[in-house]
Design a protein around this motif. Sequence first.
Motif, short mmCIF file in Angstrom:
data_model
loop_
_atom_site.label_atom_id
_atom_site.label_comp_id
_atom_site.label_asym_id
_atom_site.label_seq_id
_atom_site.Cartn_x
_atom_site.Cartn_y
_atom_site.Cartn_z
N HIS A 1 0.84 -1.20 0.00
CA HIS A 1 0.00 0.00 0.00
C HIS A 1 0.88 1.25 0.00
O HIS A 1 1.77 1.40 0.84
CB HIS A 1 -0.92 0.01 1.22
CG HIS A 1 -2.06 0.97 1.09
ND1 HIS A 1 -1.89 2.33 1.24
CD2 HIS A 1 -3.37 0.79 0.79
CE1 HIS A 1 -3.04 2.94 1.05
NE2 HIS A 1 -3.95 2.03 0.76
N PRO A 2 0.64 2.19 -0.92
CA PRO A 2 1.53 3.35 -1.04
C PRO A 2 1.42 4.34 0.10
O PRO A 2 2.26 5.22 0.23
CB PRO A 2 1.08 3.99 -2.36
CG PRO A 2 -0.33 3.55 -2.53
CD PRO A 2 -0.40 2.17 -1.96
N TRP A 3 0.38 4.22 0.94
CA TRP A 3 0.23 5.17 2.04
C TRP A 3 0.67 4.60 3.38
O TRP A 3 0.46 5.21 4.42
CB TRP A 3 -1.23 5.62 2.14
CG TRP A 3 -1.58 6.62 1.08
CD1 TRP A 3 -1.02 6.77 -0.15
CD2 TRP A 3 -2.57 7.63 1.18
NE1 TRP A 3 -1.63 7.79 -0.83
CE2 TRP A 3 -2.59 8.35 -0.04
CE3 TRP A 3 -3.48 8.00 2.17
CZ2 TRP A 3 -3.44 9.40 -0.28
CZ3 TRP A 3 -4.34 9.06 1.92
CH2 TRP A 3 -4.32 9.76 0.71
N GLU A 4 1.26 3.44 3.37
CA GLU A 4 1.72 2.86 4.62
C GLU A 4 3.01 3.56 5.06
O GLU A 4 3.98 3.64 4.31
CB GLU A 4 1.97 1.35 4.44
CG GLU A 4 2.28 0.64 5.74
CD GLU A 4 2.39 -0.86 5.56
OE1 GLU A 4 2.74 -1.54 6.53
OE2 GLU A 4 2.13 -1.34 4.43
N LYS A 5 3.02 4.07 6.30
CA LYS A 5 4.15 4.86 6.78
C LYS A 5 5.46 4.08 6.76
O LYS A 5 6.52 4.62 6.45
CB LYS A 5 3.88 5.35 8.20
CG LYS A 5 2.78 6.38 8.31
CD LYS A 5 2.56 6.77 9.77
CE LYS A 5 1.44 7.79 9.90
NZ LYS A 5 1.17 8.15 11.32
N SER A 6 5.39 2.81 7.14
CA SER A 6 6.60 2.00 7.23
C SER A 6 6.98 1.36 5.90
O SER A 6 7.91 0.57 5.83
CB SER A 6 6.43 0.90 8.28
OG SER A 6 5.36 0.05 7.93
N SER A 7 6.26 1.70 4.87
CA SER A 7 6.51 1.10 3.57
C SER A 7 7.92 1.39 3.08
O SER A 7 8.47 2.47 3.29
CB SER A 7 5.50 1.64 2.55
OG SER A 7 5.86 1.21 1.26
N GLN A 8 8.50 0.42 2.41
CA GLN A 8 9.81 0.60 1.78
C GLN A 8 9.68 1.14 0.36
O GLN A 8 10.67 1.19 -0.38
CB GLN A 8 10.56 -0.73 1.77
CG GLN A 8 10.85 -1.28 3.16
CD GLN A 8 11.59 -2.60 3.11
OE1 GLN A 8 11.74 -3.20 2.05
NE2 GLN A 8 12.06 -3.04 4.25
N PRO B 1 11.27 7.01 -5.47
CA PRO B 1 11.28 8.22 -4.64
C PRO B 1 9.97 9.00 -4.68
O PRO B 1 9.68 9.78 -3.78
CB PRO B 1 12.44 9.06 -5.21
CG PRO B 1 12.66 8.51 -6.58
CD PRO B 1 12.31 7.05 -6.51
N LEU B 2 9.14 8.75 -5.70
CA LEU B 2 7.82 9.38 -5.75
C LEU B 2 6.82 8.66 -4.84
O LEU B 2 5.71 9.14 -4.64
CB LEU B 2 7.28 9.37 -7.19
CG LEU B 2 8.05 10.22 -8.20
CD1 LEU B 2 7.51 10.00 -9.60
CD2 LEU B 2 7.99 11.69 -7.83
N LYS B 3 7.22 7.50 -4.33
CA LYS B 3 6.38 6.67 -3.46
C LYS B 3 5.03 6.39 -4.11
O LYS B 3 3.97 6.59 -3.53
CB LYS B 3 6.21 7.30 -2.08
CG LYS B 3 5.86 6.27 -1.01
CD LYS B 3 5.87 6.86 0.39
CE LYS B 3 5.57 5.75 1.39
NZ LYS B 3 5.52 6.28 2.77
N GLN B 4 5.11 5.91 -5.33
CA GLN B 4 3.92 5.57 -6.09
C GLN B 4 4.04 4.13 -6.60
O GLN B 4 5.16 3.65 -6.85
CB GLN B 4 3.73 6.52 -7.28
CG GLN B 4 3.47 7.96 -6.88
CD GLN B 4 3.42 8.89 -8.08
OE1 GLN B 4 3.97 8.60 -9.14
NE2 GLN B 4 2.75 10.02 -7.93
N ILE B 5 2.91 3.48 -6.71
CA ILE B 5 2.87 2.17 -7.34
C ILE B 5 2.14 2.32 -8.69
O ILE B 5 1.38 3.27 -8.87
CB ILE B 5 2.16 1.13 -6.44
CG1 ILE B 5 0.78 1.62 -6.02
CG2 ILE B 5 3.02 0.77 -5.27
CD1 ILE B 5 -0.03 0.60 -5.29
N PRO B 6 2.41 1.38 -9.59
CA PRO B 6 3.24 0.19 -9.47
C PRO B 6 4.72 0.49 -9.65
O PRO B 6 5.11 1.52 -10.20
CB PRO B 6 2.73 -0.69 -10.62
CG PRO B 6 2.34 0.31 -11.67
CD PRO B 6 1.73 1.46 -10.91
N VAL B 7 5.54 -0.46 -9.17
CA VAL B 7 6.98 -0.43 -9.40
C VAL B 7 7.40 -1.82 -9.84
O VAL B 7 7.01 -2.81 -9.22
CB VAL B 7 7.76 -0.03 -8.12
CG1 VAL B 7 9.26 -0.14 -8.37
CG2 VAL B 7 7.40 1.37 -7.67
#
Length: 215
Positions: free
Chosen positions: A34-41, A47-53
């Motif tokens: 989930h892109p809004w999870e604080k602990s997400s890697q 660096p844009l913290k967007q999915i998909p990757v």
Amino acid sequence: MRLYYWMTCPFACKVLAAIEEIGIKDSIELIPMHPWEKSSQLSHLNPLKQIPVLEIEDGFCIGDSPVIVEYIDTLHQGTRLIPPGGMERWKALKLQALADGIMEAAVLRVLEEHARHELHRSDPWIQRQNIKLIQSLDYLEKEVSNFNNKINIGTLSVAIALSYLNLRFSHENWAEKRQDLGRWFKKISARPSIKETHPREKHSLPEPHLMEHLG
């Protein structure tokens, strides 16, 4: 390869549909994130913290769904989802861009209506996104007769975009006034690549205290 995705993200679902269509699912590990999870890697992957990757074997990561699709479209020997040249290529890419715009406007509307605190919510902003959706759907209704039975990145993207509208705004029934588009969508939705990858609530959300908020 690893694909980081979330099943309510239409851009991720578009990539999943492309993977299904070209038949390389067995070579890609699917990792929900989930892109809004604080602990997400995710920020380390994009660096844009967007999915998909898409993470390739050597650790190289590709973000942005059109770029991911362009990459995976080189991994098979079948008919390309992105036509190699001529007007067919530009028509497919134009349709993909329109579908991506529909997805973006719909996501922005969802965020404004449901993720932002009501005191900070902007009705003009919501209306602006809704106008984009209406105009784009009306355009597709006029153009759908030209789709025929074509399966390319343009038509796949439109199918996923319409699926996302059904997920988030089913009460608005976009197909009621756009019957040609509705008939086309019903037909393409029976295709395995769409049937298996349409946006839906599949994963459990992280705990609220682990999620970022718009405020």
